[in-house]
Scaffold this motif. Structure first.
Motif, short mmCIF file in Angstrom:
data_model
loop_
_atom_site.label_atom_id
_atom_site.label_comp_id
_atom_site.label_asym_id
_atom_site.label_seq_id
_atom_site.Cartn_x
_atom_site.Cartn_y
_atom_site.Cartn_z
N GLY A 1 1.71 6.32 -6.77
CA GLY A 1 2.42 5.47 -5.91
C GLY A 1 1.95 3.87 -5.90
O GLY A 1 2.66 3.05 -5.80
N GLU A 2 0.50 4.03 -5.86
CA GLU A 2 -0.04 2.69 -6.01
C GLU A 2 0.40 1.82 -7.42
O GLU A 2 0.43 0.75 -7.31
N MET B 1 0.83 -1.26 0.12
CA MET B 1 -0.08 0.06 -0.10
C MET B 1 0.86 1.30 -0.17
O MET B 1 1.97 1.48 0.68
N PHE B 2 0.54 2.30 -0.79
CA PHE B 2 1.13 3.61 -0.83
C PHE B 2 0.35 4.74 0.05
O PHE B 2 -0.88 4.47 -0.11
N ARG C 1 14.57 -1.09 -4.55
CA ARG C 1 15.31 -0.10 -5.50
C ARG C 1 14.41 0.38 -6.37
O ARG C 1 14.30 1.74 -6.65
N TYR C 2 13.67 -0.48 -7.03
CA TYR C 2 12.53 -0.05 -8.20
C TYR C 2 11.40 0.93 -7.66
O TYR C 2 11.66 2.05 -8.20
N ILE C 3 11.11 0.56 -6.54
CA ILE C 3 10.13 1.50 -6.01
C ILE C 3 10.62 2.72 -5.64
O ILE C 3 10.10 4.04 -6.09
N ILE C 4 11.74 2.77 -4.99
CA ILE C 4 12.19 4.22 -4.55
C ILE C 4 12.65 4.98 -5.75
O ILE C 4 12.29 6.07 -6.01
N ALA D 1 4.78 -5.06 -0.39
CA ALA D 1 5.70 -3.97 -0.58
C ALA D 1 4.77 -2.74 -0.21
O ALA D 1 3.48 -2.50 -0.36
N GLU D 2 5.59 -1.84 0.34
CA GLU D 2 4.69 -0.59 1.03
C GLU D 2 5.54 0.44 0.74
O GLU D 2 6.75 0.42 0.71
N CYS D 3 5.15 1.59 0.67
CA CYS D 3 5.86 2.83 0.39
C CYS D 3 4.91 3.89 1.34
O CYS D 3 3.99 3.95 0.91
#
Lengths: 81, 149, 149, 81
Positions: B58-59, B1-2, B107-110, B74-76
């Motif tokens: 973000g989602e 969840m973002f 790393r992909y997400i950030i 996976a969360e951000c």
């Protein structure tokens, strides 16, 4: 031929406008034309090619047409890094 | 969840929510407010988001990561508001069976978050000056580009 | 610093010790005991270390990481003893000015630690069987090699 | 010509020997020769080529000579993964 458009400002555009948002009449046909109109009127320092637009919460192309009642956001370059 | 948060993030709480006995690997990234940028002493930072679009984007980024890598979770979470030195500005947590997927996905997400989220950063310098990062134009003092960090 | 611990690791405590206003990025890796390996249900794990050599090799790995990457800090702690599902078996925490170095160094440390530390893992299966991982020889049931995890 | 060597066992070797360590007399000249002697005596299942040796807390080559009073550890393959 004027439309009523609601505009939201963020970051440097919000500071340069001195407002988070406003609802204005405009004759501009596209997102790019409206940005140009506002840039001249408010002295925005960001040139049009560095600003993206979102209409009704979706990113759009610069030449996207404006319709009565649209909510538009001009998006400065993101922080990156 | 973002998520976007206007209050301080507690990494211990975020971390505890990730526990899962199917995961063998957990990789987290934290972005902290540091005391200088491009050689200039920084006092504090302000983040501003266009929230509806940032949440949707973000989602999308998290969904892309789940598609590309074999993940368990996976969360951000990104802060907005005025942050002091050392504060947590962005948190990414990824769990997976194996560590390669967890590292790659984190790393992909950030990387994607930094490039794509409509979130802006204003730096407050010790000198009293301020600058919206990446919004500089001719005549402003802040550099228009900076290395990843 | 590299450590071997025979008592439970608390990630919140380990994490708090990393704070540094010179760091803009913090990447942590955690290896957890998961409920299966190679398709077999796992009940618990035992780690055994040859401690003097493991400590020396662990410090060497951290020194290598500091040499190769621009880091602010780097730590690694490995559990020994009998661990239950979900327990933290190994923790790596890296801080750096920029995130690329933090990700690269964290991955380097855990990859080298898994390959080089004289630390052995015994799996206890739901079936009652056990196996020292990677010590299998002809006739034993556990696979001699497994993918990274 | 016999030397007194202290041997430590870990993991599968410890279990197969039933001891963590012992001090023994041996005529073996090298680390590899001593492993072979012990493998036969105790029925270790790991072949010599999968076991490394450390003498006095340093990794050594298989053909490293043994000296009176050395402390040797035979190191099974690590868990990896």
């Amino acid at each position: 031929m004027n439309k009523t458009i609601s505009v939201q400002y963020f970051a440097i555009l919000r500071e340069q406008r001195g407002l988070s948002g406003e609802t204005i009449p405009t004759a501009a046909a596209t997102a790019a034309a409206l940005y140009e109109e506002l840039r001249v009127r408010h002295g925005f320092t960001l040139p049009a090619e560095r600003v993206r637009a979102a209409i009704n919460e979706e990113f759009v192309a610069a030449e996207a047409p404006l319709r009565e009642g649209d909510r538009i956001v001009f998006i400065p370059p993101v922080a990156g890094g | 969840m973002f998520r976007i948060s206007s209050t301080a993030l507690d990494p211990a709480v975020l971390h505890a929510a990730q526990r899962n006995v199917q995961a063998g690997a957990c990789v987290t990234f934290e972005g902290w407010v540091r005391d200088r940028n491009e050689g200039q002493p920084v006092r504090s930072l302000e983040y501003e988001a266009y929230e509806p679009l940032a949440r949707a984007e973000g989602e999308r980024i998290l969904a892309e990561a789940r598609e590309r890598f074999a993940l368990v979770g996976a969360e951000c979470i990104h802060r907005v508001g005025h942050l002091q030195l050392g504060e947590l500005a962005v948190w990414v947590g990824v769990t997976a069976e194996h560590r390669a997927a967890a590292f790659d996905a984190c790393r992909y997400i950030i990387d994607e978050a930094k490039a794509r989220l409509p979130i802006w950063k204003k730096e407050y310098y010790a000198s009293g000056a301020t600058a919206w990062i990446n919004c500089a134009t001719r005549g402003e003092h802040a550099a228009p580009a900076r290395p990843p960090g």
